[in-house]
Design an enzyme around this catalytic site. Structure first.
Site, PDB file in Angstrom:
ATOM      1  N   HIS B 124      24.482  24.762  36.337  1.00 37.64           N
ATOM      2  CA  HIS B 124      23.592  25.456  37.118  1.00 37.64           C
ATOM      3  C   HIS B 124      24.254  25.773  38.526  1.00 37.64           C
ATOM      4  O   HIS B 124      23.673  26.564  39.378  1.00 37.64           O
ATOM      5  CB  HIS B 124      22.461  24.374  37.716  1.00 37.64           C
ATOM      6  CG  HIS B 124      21.364  24.109  36.581  1.00 37.64           C
ATOM      7  ND1 HIS B 124      20.670  24.765  35.858  1.00 37.64           N
ATOM      8  CD2 HIS B 124      21.211  22.653  36.141  1.00 37.64           C
ATOM      9  CE1 HIS B 124      20.124  24.187  34.912  1.00 37.64           C
ATOM     10  NE2 HIS B 124      20.198  22.831  35.031  1.00 37.64           N
ATOM     11  N   ASP B 159      21.620  22.654  26.297  1.00 38.82           N
ATOM     12  CA  ASP B 159      21.150  21.918  27.431  1.00 38.82           C
ATOM     13  C   ASP B 159      19.558  22.405  27.295  1.00 38.82           C
ATOM     14  O   ASP B 159      19.289  23.619  27.258  1.00 38.82           O
ATOM     15  CB  ASP B 159      21.569  22.043  28.887  1.00 38.82           C
ATOM     16  CG  ASP B 159      21.003  21.163  29.885  1.00 38.82           C
ATOM     17  OD1 ASP B 159      21.457  19.956  29.977  1.00 38.82           O
ATOM     18  OD2 ASP B 159      19.979  21.476  30.321  1.00 38.82           O
ATOM     19  N   HIS B 161      17.802  22.904  30.006  1.00 31.63           N
ATOM     20  CA  HIS B 161      17.780  24.049  30.924  1.00 31.63           C
ATOM     21  C   HIS B 161      18.619  25.082  30.903  1.00 31.63           C
ATOM     22  O   HIS B 161      19.786  24.846  30.254  1.00 31.63           O
ATOM     23  CB  HIS B 161      17.966  23.214  32.234  1.00 31.63           C
ATOM     24  CG  HIS B 161      17.070  21.942  32.596  1.00 31.63           C
ATOM     25  ND1 HIS B 161      17.312  20.720  32.392  1.00 31.63           N
ATOM     26  CD2 HIS B 161      15.671  21.792  32.978  1.00 31.63           C
ATOM     27  CE1 HIS B 161      16.401  19.932  32.493  1.00 31.63           C
ATOM     28  NE2 HIS B 161      15.440  20.517  33.020  1.00 31.63           N
ATOM     29  N   ASP B 246      19.632  16.670  26.777  1.00 30.66           N
ATOM     30  CA  ASP B 246      18.245  16.558  27.335  1.00 30.66           C
ATOM     31  C   ASP B 246      17.095  17.359  26.560  1.00 30.66           C
ATOM     32  O   ASP B 246      16.191  17.371  26.937  1.00 30.66           O
ATOM     33  CB  ASP B 246      18.180  16.941  28.917  1.00 30.66           C
ATOM     34  CG  ASP B 246      18.935  18.126  29.146  1.00 30.66           C
ATOM     35  OD1 ASP B 246      19.275  19.038  28.330  1.00 30.66           O
ATOM     36  OD2 ASP B 246      19.001  18.415  30.434  1.00 30.66           O
TER      37      ASP B 246
END
Lengths: 138, 349
Positions: B124, B159, B161, B246
């Site tokens: 991120h 991931d 995200h 995740d």
């Protein structure tokens, strides 16, 4: 310069963001503009793991109404992302927002540091005018 | 051979017991590695801090200076998710350095696969901004070190995200292909199929947004049908994986429905994307359920080392199959709209 018809304000429930919302609602009422209050939902917020209280729509509505805005002109938005990124997406040329309003310090920021400053980043990168409202200004 | 490049001791970067991005994640991951009982088939490499010139390939010097100063002053919250402490800049430099050491170890050996189990995670982190638990973009630092040597790098990010930072850093880089499968809508709000790369790298960002409940068969289908043709044409020299766990169905931060068996499949796919042995490195990103993290790591690396293991069964039948076709059409339309349809068909990379 064209008339301001749509305003977006960042809102996270912090004192600065309440001042920003109050100021933006007052301006929107004077200009007969629409006001969008945007709350950015982060990783922790999405999982309901945030340690800080989630800002409540009803409180935002009340602040806006108290500032003279009619409820029909007010819109509450929760969007996924970092506050700065979310507001910048709204300020994209394709999005009809004429003005961004933010508090000088959001709830998640460390006092005294420029790093992570949503207001500074917005001023630097937004494609529309940005108003930064200090906490005690309104 | 598995090369593990991570800090040997505890990472001090600590956001408190209640923050999900915590040191216990590394303990779970390393338990998963130990479960493989690799004996002579594992090599641990030391991980010095990345040098500023390595970091400056993907982060501005202004950001690096400010982040270091912020930490030196004691740190604090950078946003509602992301914290830094007095020792966090050092920890982040060590995490980024681990990736560089993993690459170096693979180059020395000429075979094997590398795992970079580090925190804070990285995907991120943007050029000028920490966010989503991430301070420095570890996978981007390693990818940039490879492109600086003339290599073409595929980054696969599974991931839950979207890796907004990695996408933004390489948006206009014709030497990096970024492929991401992720839940959408979800933090960080980027990663739509229409985001296809900048004018110098049009089509080299491949986003595959998936709805909550998507299962492993959907992810495999998406990679096969949407990403594989682009990967074939790009012909990477190296494959780096932003390896978040995740997307597992037990994770508290996402709602995808993958199993450890699905991660094993994804790992085999990533290995197949690499041109030869010794060109694959996996970087830990998210993953916040201790048990799922441990078993997912064991399944992933068990698959890469062709070990039999008791991974959960692959998942199928979840939502999102229609999202694959929607994604393909949205990508094509975006590339057409940008006026470079010939690039999609002809190959000017």
């Amino acid at each position: 310069m064209s008339a301001v018809t749509s305003i977006a304000v960042g809102y996270d429930g912090s004192p600065d963001s309440k001042s920003a919302l109050r100021w933006a609602a007052n301006l929107a009422a004077q200009c007969h503009a629409r006001l969008m209050a945007l709350h950015a939902v982060g990783l922790l917020g999405h999982a309901r793991l945030a340690t800080k209280a989630t800002p409540h729509r009803d409180e935002a509505v009340r602040i806006a109404m108290d500032a003279g805005l009619e409820e029909v002109a007010f819109r509450w938005m929760e969007v996924d992302g970092n506050p700065c990124s979310a507001l910048l997406r709204l300020a994209d040329p394709a999005t009809p927002v004429d003005l961004l309003v933010v508090g000088s310090r959001g709830g998640g920021q460390h006092g005294g540091s420029l790093l992570g400053s949503t207001s500074l980043e917005l001023v630097e990168h937004a494609g529309v005018p940005v108003v930064v409202v200090p906490a005690l200004a309104v | 051979m598995l090369i593990v490049a991570g800090p040997s001791g505890a990472c001090a970067h600590d956001g408190g017991r209640l923050h999900p991005e915590q040191q216990g994640r590394i303990f779970s991951v390393m338990d998963g590695v130990r479960d493989l009982n690799l004996d002579d088939e594992i090599e641990f490499v030391t991980t010095p801090k990345a040098e500023v010139q390595d970091l400056a390939r993907v982060h501005s010097t202004k950001y690096l200076t400010e982040l270091e100063a912020f930490c030196n002053e004691g740190g604090g919250d950078l946003d509602p998710d992301t914290y830094a402490r007095s020792d966090s800049f050092g920890a982040a430099r060590r995490a980024a350095g681990a990736g560089l050491e993993a690459i170096a170890a693979l180059e020395r050996r000429g075979d094997g696969v590398a795992f970079v189990p580090v925190r804070p995670p990285g995907h991120h982190a943007e050029r000028d901004r920490a966010m989503g638990f991430c301070l420095l973009n570890n996978v981007a630092v390693s990818a940039a070190s490879l492109t600086a040597k003339g290599h073409r790098v595929l980054i696969v990010d599974w991931d839950v995200h979207h890796g907004n930072g990695t996408q933004a850093i390489f948006w206009d880089d014709p030497n990096v292909l970024y492929v991401s499968t992720h839940q959408w809508p979800l933090f960080p709000g980027s990663g739509r199929a229409e985001e296809v790369g900048g004018s110098d790298a049009l089509g080299l960002t491949v986003n595959i947004p998936l709805p909550p409940g998507a299962t492993g068969d959907v992810v495999r289908c998406a990679l096969d049908e949407v990403a594989q043709p682009v990967i074939d044409r790009f012909a990477p020299d190296w494959v780096l994986v932003s390896c978040g766990f995740d997307a597992h169905r037990a994770d508290p931060l996402g709602e995808l429905a993958l199993s450890t068996g699905d991660f094993a499949d994804l790992a085999r796919l990533a290995r197949a994307y690499a041109p030869r042995p010794g060109r694959l490195a996996l970087f830990l990103e998210g993953g916040y359920n201790a048990g799922a993290l441990r078993t997912s790591v064991a399944a992933t690396f068990g698959a890469l080392l062709d070990q039999p293991n008791d991974a959960e069964a692959r998942t199928s039948g979840g939502s999102g199959r229609e999202a694959v076709e929607t994604t393909r059409r949205a990508r094509d339309l975006a590339i057409d709209t940008l006026g470079l349809a010939s690039l999609a068909a002809g190959g000017q990379w």
